[in-house]
Write an enzyme that holds these catalytic residues in place. Structure first.
Site, short mmCIF file in Angstrom:
data_model
loop_
_atom_site.label_atom_id
_atom_site.label_comp_id
_atom_site.label_asym_id
_atom_site.label_seq_id
_atom_site.Cartn_x
_atom_site.Cartn_y
_atom_site.Cartn_z
N LYS A 43 -65.49 -32.27 44.32
CA LYS A 43 -64.64 -31.83 45.42
C LYS A 43 -64.53 -32.83 46.57
CE LYS A 43 -65.28 -26.91 44.82
NZ LYS A 43 -66.00 -25.74 45.29
N GLY A 85 -77.65 -34.80 49.73
CA GLY A 85 -77.13 -34.57 51.07
C GLY A 85 -77.81 -35.46 52.10
P1 AMP Z 1 -70.67 -33.15 43.01
O1 AMP Z 1 -71.77 -32.15 42.99
O2 AMP Z 1 -69.57 -32.88 43.96
O3 AMP Z 1 -71.19 -34.56 43.07
O4 AMP Z 1 -69.97 -33.01 41.60
C1 AMP Z 1 -70.62 -33.25 40.39
C2 AMP Z 1 -69.91 -32.48 39.35
O5 AMP Z 1 -68.57 -32.88 39.29
C3 AMP Z 1 -70.48 -32.66 37.96
O6 AMP Z 1 -71.07 -31.46 37.56
C4 AMP Z 1 -69.25 -32.99 37.13
O7 AMP Z 1 -69.21 -32.26 35.92
C5 AMP Z 1 -68.12 -32.56 38.02
N1 AMP Z 1 -66.89 -33.29 37.69
C6 AMP Z 1 -66.69 -34.60 37.65
N2 AMP Z 1 -65.45 -34.89 37.23
C7 AMP Z 1 -64.83 -33.71 36.99
C8 AMP Z 1 -63.53 -33.34 36.54
N3 AMP Z 1 -62.63 -34.27 36.23
N4 AMP Z 1 -63.25 -32.03 36.40
C9 AMP Z 1 -64.19 -31.10 36.71
N5 AMP Z 1 -65.42 -31.39 37.16
C10 AMP Z 1 -65.74 -32.67 37.30
#
Ligand code: AMP
Length: 418
Positions: free
Chosen positions: A220, A399
């Site tokens: 996100k 974080g």
């Molecule tokens: P974050 O915690 O924001 O660093 O996000 C990590 C997560 O983002 C991981 O669990 C990934 O599976 C997910 N992620 C990465 N690329 C994608 C994508 N194209 N669609 C859905 N989830 C994603």
């Protein structure tokens, strides 16, 4: 005081670690990086002839629950330390105080999850959803008041305090920051892990060799907005990868099918693109994607342009052209910060992009770049691909790392330095 200067012989040390490790449904530890990272500190204390009271949190419990009990990690901790570990199943209980008081040199006591108590975080729990502002205020004041006793009691177990929990250094919690005031300057210090983390952050904040490239992945934009904004003031290249790609693609008018997207952040994405342009930052977006017809490892897949994803399909990884584009930028860099995977790396069929990024970071590092990899998922990523040894530093903080990079003063660090 530094940990190297301190002689723990005959002393009881309260060591705040970050043993918030991922567990599978059978309570097996799936990634013990954080535990291993604390070993140099714990072993130094034992080698000096000190004893240890270990405090940590695990997960986000709302109260005592078997699921988040630290008892699940005792066996592995014993293996890593090469010694037996006592356990106090209530960090405030009679038993904890007794066991702490009876600790002999070389002995280790693990306290149950500190977050079983609301006082650890200092946030009220169990408030009714329709609680009035007054009630919320009163509940907050009450927990802040009882937090003092909680903190004092934790401090009473030990002669000195060591903070080795970089992962929670950005929280002003009882055991990560408030406890430090019960120890004078000569009896509180960072552990080795914390020292290394602080040094690594300093390298990307104050000792930047250019070009400086940040790779921001993950799901996100909203969770990374502050760091992205701040990085725009520092980096030469900003690579956007992972799920947040599609918010940018859609904002630019592309077709993204079912790809993950924050529709309320489209303006924000455009704003970031404009800011990057104004500041002369090369913001690099994906050009192609590996798409799937369902969110599953076994989905049918194909490659397509990132802005031409057909209806019913979603982008779960970057495509080969993007891999090359990103790798070229990374390989030409002298300082690299990587946070967040390029795709759904948990599915084996969508690891390729994250692996390609990791390999490019390793190559750049071989050629003299300083590379810092951080964020829970990035760590799992480099470990999964066996690349951790090839980067300059793998941070244990998610974080905390991001807030430090944002230039914020972390309470856990300030409390030791005060
Ligand atoms: P974050 O915690 O924001 O660093 O996000 C990590 C997560 O983002 C991981 O669990 C990934 O599976 C997910 N992620 C990465 N690329 C994608 C994508 N194209 N669609 C859905 N989830 C994603």
């Amino acid at each position: 005081m530094t940990i190297d200067q301190f002689n723990f012989a005959g002393k009881k040390a309260f060591v705040r670690v970050d043993f918030n490790v991922p567990l599978d449904e059978n309570f097996n530890i799936t990634d013990d990086t954080r535990m291993r990272a604390a070993m140099p500190t714990l072993k130094k204390i034992l080698a000096d002839g000190g004893s240890i009271i270990i405090g940590s949190h695990l997960g986000r419990p709302k109260g005592p629950t078997d699921k988040f009990s630290l008892k699940h990690i005792i066996k592995h901790l014993e293996e890593l330390l090469g010694t037996s570990v006592q356990f106090a199943d209530d960090c405030m209980g009679e038993d904890a105080a007794k066991k702490a008081a009876a600790l002999k040199p070389g002995e280790v006591l693990l306290l149950e999850n500190l977050r079983f108590y609301a006082e650890e975080e200092g946030k009220p729990r169990g408030l009714a959803e329709d609680a009035s502002d007054e009630e919320k205020k009163a509940a907050k004041a009450a927990v802040k008041e009882s937090q003092k006793e909680f903190t004092k009691k934790l401090a009473s177990y030990a002669d000195c305090y060591v903070n080795d929990a970089f992962g929670t250094a950005h929280r002003a919690h009882a055991s990560t920051a408030l406890i430090a005031k019960y120890f004078d300057k000569d009896n509180k210090m960072f552990g080795y892990l914390m020292e290394k983390e602080v040094k690594a952050v300093d390298k990307v904040l104050n000792d930047i060799h250019r070009p400086f490239t940040a790779i921001m992945g993950g799901s996100k934009v909203s969770s990374k907005i502050d760091i992205i904004e701040n990085l725009l003031n520092k980096v030469d290249n900003l690579i956007i990868a992972g799920g947040m790609t599609y918010t940018f693609t859609k904002a630019l008018g592309g077709k993204i099918g079912l790809s993950i997207c924050e529709d309320d952040k489209l303006d924000l994405a455009l704003d970031l693109l404009k800011k990057a342009k104004d500041k002369g930052v090369n913001l690099v977006l994906a050009v192609d994607a590996k798409i799937a017809d369902s969110f599953s490892n076994d989905a049918n897949t194909k490659f397509c342009k990132v802005n031409e994803i057909p209806d019913g399909w979603e982008g779960l990884d970057i495509g080969p052209e993007t891999e090359k584009l990103f790798a070229d930028v990374i390989k030409g860099s002298k300082t690299i910060l990587w946070n967040g995977p390029a795709g759904v790396f948990e599915f084996d069929n969508f690891t390729h992009g994250s692996r390609a990024i990791g390999e490019a970071v390793v190559e750049a590092t071989k050629n003299g770049a300083f590379s810092l990899v951080g964020g829970g998922d990035s760590v799992a990523c480099v470990n999964k691909f066996g690349l951790a040894g090839g980067v300059s530093y793998v941070s244990t903080g998610g974080g905390a790392l991001l807030e430090a990079i944002e230039g914020k003063v972390l309470p856990g660090i300030a409390a030791i330095n005060e």
